[in-house]
Write a protein that holds these residues in place. Structure first.
Motif, PDB file in Angstrom:
ATOM      1  N   GLU A  19       0.913  -1.665   0.271  1.00 34.55           N
ATOM      2  CA  GLU A  19       0.559   0.373  -0.450  1.00 34.55           C
ATOM      3  C   GLU A  19       0.603   1.419  -0.152  1.00 34.55           C
ATOM      4  O   GLU A  19       0.005   2.591  -0.462  1.00 34.55           O
ATOM      5  N   ASP A  77      -6.293  -8.302   4.124  1.00 39.54           N
ATOM      6  CA  ASP A  77      -5.758  -6.692   4.270  1.00 39.54           C
ATOM      7  C   ASP A  77      -5.948  -5.767   3.838  1.00 39.54           C
ATOM      8  O   ASP A  77      -7.201  -4.622   3.650  1.00 39.54           O
ATOM      9  N   LEU A  80      -9.728  -4.183   3.078  1.00 40.06           N
ATOM     10  CA  LEU A  80     -10.313  -3.547   4.328  1.00 40.06           C
ATOM     11  C   LEU A  80      -9.618  -1.918   4.368  1.00 40.06           C
ATOM     12  O   LEU A  80     -10.205  -1.224   4.427  1.00 40.06           O
ATOM     13  N   ARG A  81      -8.524  -2.123   3.421  1.00 37.45           N
ATOM     14  CA  ARG A  81      -7.500  -0.575   3.491  1.00 37.45           C
ATOM     15  C   ARG A  81      -8.566   0.120   2.215  1.00 37.45           C
ATOM     16  O   ARG A  81      -8.871   0.799   2.561  1.00 37.45           O
ATOM     17  N   GLN A  83     -11.443  -0.280   1.081  1.00 38.82           N
ATOM     18  CA  GLN A  83     -12.531   0.003   2.195  1.00 38.82           C
ATOM     19  C   GLN A  83     -12.122   1.172   2.435  1.00 38.82           C
ATOM     20  O   GLN A  83     -13.140   2.235   2.391  1.00 38.82           O
ATOM     21  N   ARG A  84     -11.410   1.268   3.716  1.00 38.41           N
ATOM     22  CA  ARG A  84     -11.233   2.994   4.350  1.00 38.41           C
ATOM     23  C   ARG A  84     -10.995   3.995   3.240  1.00 38.41           C
ATOM     24  O   ARG A  84     -11.391   5.161   3.350  1.00 38.41           O
ATOM     25  N   SER A  85     -10.316   3.262   2.299  1.00 38.66           N
ATOM     26  CA  SER A  85     -10.242   4.578   1.345  1.00 38.66           C
ATOM     27  C   SER A  85     -11.369   5.429   0.211  1.00 38.66           C
ATOM     28  O   SER A  85     -11.531   6.182   0.510  1.00 38.66           O
ATOM     29  N   LEU A  87     -14.074   5.522   1.858  1.00 41.07           N
ATOM     30  CA  LEU A  87     -14.604   6.112   2.609  1.00 41.07           C
ATOM     31  C   LEU A  87     -13.445   7.453   3.267  1.00 41.07           C
ATOM     32  O   LEU A  87     -13.489   8.489   4.122  1.00 41.07           O
ATOM     33  N   GLN A  89     -10.243   7.431   4.232  1.00 41.44           N
ATOM     34  CA  GLN A  89      -9.515   7.540   5.177  1.00 41.44           C
ATOM     35  C   GLN A  89      -8.096   6.644   4.580  1.00 41.44           C
ATOM     36  O   GLN A  89      -7.341   6.312   5.322  1.00 41.44           O
ATOM     37  N   GLY A  90      -8.289   6.952   3.317  1.00 46.84           N
ATOM     38  CA  GLY A  90      -6.989   6.093   3.019  1.00 46.84           C
ATOM     39  C   GLY A  90      -6.251   7.067   2.045  1.00 46.84           C
ATOM     40  O   GLY A  90      -6.123   7.975   2.439  1.00 46.84           O
ATOM     41  N   SER A 120     -15.118  -6.270  -0.623  1.00 45.57           N
ATOM     42  CA  SER A 120     -14.309  -4.793  -1.609  1.00 45.57           C
ATOM     43  C   SER A 120     -15.547  -4.341  -2.552  1.00 45.57           C
ATOM     44  O   SER A 120     -16.507  -2.921  -2.480  1.00 45.57           O
TER      45      SER A 120
END
Length: 356
Positions: A19, A77, A80-81, A83-85, A87, A89-90, A120
Motif C-alpha cells: 500500500e 488486509d 479493509l484498506r 474500503q477505508r479508501s 470512506l 480514510q486512505g 470490496s
C-alpha cells in the motif's frame, strides 16, 4: 477456484505491491497535469468516464495499476484498506479510485468472485449508488457478465446483496437479466436461487415478464431437478394469472409430467394452486388406460391422491372417484401404488360421512 485464478492470470500479471508504494499521484489518471485536485470532486455525477481529457497521462502502466488494485481488493488486509479508501480514510482520492475502476469494469467482475474481493465490491457499490450517473457505468460494467455472476458460488452473493440494498430502479438490470436467462438460471443450483429472489423482489410488469418467460420454458424446467423448484416457488406467490396459465400450459402434458420424478412435483404444486381445478377436471376425464397408468405409477399415484384431497366435497371429486373405481378390480390387490390410491379414497369417504 483454479479456473478463476487462470482467468485472472490471463488478464493481468500479478506483481508484488504494498500500500505504501501507491501514492495519490498513481491514481490521478484523469486529473489535469497542472492540478492535484480531481476536477469532478465537487460534483461526482459530472464524471465523464467515457471521454478522458487529452492530457490523460497515467503515471504507471495500466496493467500494473490494475493488478495492484486487484491485489488490494482481494487480500484480507487489502480489502479493509480499500474500503477505508472509499470512506476517505486512505491514500487516494475516493473518486479517483472509483473512476479508474469504472474505466476498467472487469476489475469488479474478477473481485466479485473472490471471498475478500466481494466485500470490496459491496462497499464500492454502496459508494457509487449515491450518484446515479456513476451507477449507470457500474451497471454497464456488470451487465455483460451478470448471468455468470448469478451462477457463481461467491459472486452470486453480490447479486443477492444488490437485490436487497439497491433502489428498485437500480435493480432493474438484474430483473431484465433474469427474464432473458430464466431457463439457464432455473437449471442451475445457484442460479435458481437468484431467479427466485428476482421473482420475490420484482413488482408489476417486471415480475410479469419473469413469470411469462417461466411459462414459456415451463415444460423444460418441470423436468429438471432445479427448474421444478423454481416453478414450485412461483406457484406459491399467489399470482392467480400465473397459476391459471401454467395449469393450462402443462395440462396437455399431464401424463408425461405426472410420471416424471421432477415433473410430478410441479403438477402437485399446480393442483394446490388457484388454477388446480382445471387439472382435476383433466384427470377425471382421462381414458381408462391413461388413468390406470397414473394410478399404478410410483410418482403419479401421489398426483391422484392430491387431486382427490383438494377436490373433496365437489362434483369433480365424485367424477374422479367414479373413474378410479371403474378400473380393474385386480389393481386394488396387485399393485402397491393403486392400493394407496384406494386407501386414500376410503379415508376421504369416511371424513365426508363423519362431517355429515
Amino acid at each position: 477456484m483454479q479456473q478463476h485464478a487462470m482467468q485472472r492470470q490471463a488478464l493481468i500479471q500479478r506483481i508484488e505491491a504494498d500500500e505504501r508504494t501507491m501514492t495519490p499521484g498513481v491514481l490521478q489518471t484523469s486529473v489535469m497535469a497542472d492540478s492535484h485536485q480531481a476536477p469532478y470532486a465537487s460534483d461526482p455525477n459530472s464524471i465523464n468516464v467515457g471521454n478522458l481529457p487529452q492530457t490523460y497521462q497515467p503515471t504507471i502502466r495500466e496493467s500494473e495499476l490494475t493488478s495492484r488494485i486487484l491485489d488490494l481488493m482481494t487480500s484480507e488486509d487489502g480489502s479493509l484498506r480499500f474500503q477505508r479508501s472509499l470512506l476517505g480514510q486512505g491514500f487516494v482520492y475516493p473518486l479517483d479510485l472509483v473512476q479508474y475502476i469504472m474505466q476498467h469494469g472487469y476489475i469488479l467482475i474478477i473481485a466479485a468472485k473472490d471471498d475478500y474481493g466481494i466485500e470490496s465490491v459491496k462497499v464500492f457499490i454502496d459508494f457509487v449508488k449515491q450518484y446515479p450517473h456513476m451507477f449507470n457505468w457500474v451497471t454497464s460494467a456488470l451487465e455483460e457478465n451478470v448471468v455468470e455472476l448469478m451462477m457463481h458460488p461467491t459472486a452470486s452473493k453480490l447479486i443477492l446483496y444488490c437485490l436487497r440494498t439497491l433502489s428498485y430502479r437500480q435493480k432493474l438490470f438484474l430483473f431484465q437479466a433474469a427474464t432473458r436467462n430464466c431457463k439457464k438460471l432455473g437449471k442451475n443450483a445457484i442460479g435458481k436461487v437468484i431467479l427466485e429472489e428476482c421473482i420475490k423482489f420484482s413488482q408489476d410488469s417486471q415480475r410479469r415478464n419473469i413469470l411469462n418467460r417461466l411459462l414459456y420454458h415451463a415444460l423444460t424446467l418441470s423436468k429438471t431437478s432445479k427448474g421444478n423448484l423454481v416453478l414450485q416457488f412461483a406457484l406459491k406467490i399467489g399470482d392467480q394469472e400465473f397459476d391459471r396459465d401454467i395449469c393450462r400450459v402443462l395440462k396437455n402434458h399431464l401424463e408425461d409430467l405426472s410420471t416424471d420424478e421432477n415433473g410430478s412435483y410441479v403438477i402437485e404444486a399446480c393442483l394446490k394452486s388457484s388454477g388446480g381445478e382445471e387439472l382435476v377436471r383433466k384427470l377425471a376425464g382421462l381414458e381408462k388406460n391413461e388413468l390406470e397408468r397414473l394410478v399404478t405409477d410410483r410418482y403419479a399415484n401421489y398426483i391422484i391422491q392430491t387431486a382427490l384431497k383438494i377436490s373433496k366435497g365437489t362434483s369433480l371429486y365424485d367424477e374422479l372417484v367414479h373413474a378410479i373405481r371403474g378400473l380393474s378390480e385386480e389393481l386394488r390387490e396387485e399393485n402397491f401404488y393403486a392400493t394407496k390410491v384406494f386407501r386414500c379414497i376410503g379415508s376421504l369417504e369416511r371424513e365426508i360421512k363423519s362431517n355429515h
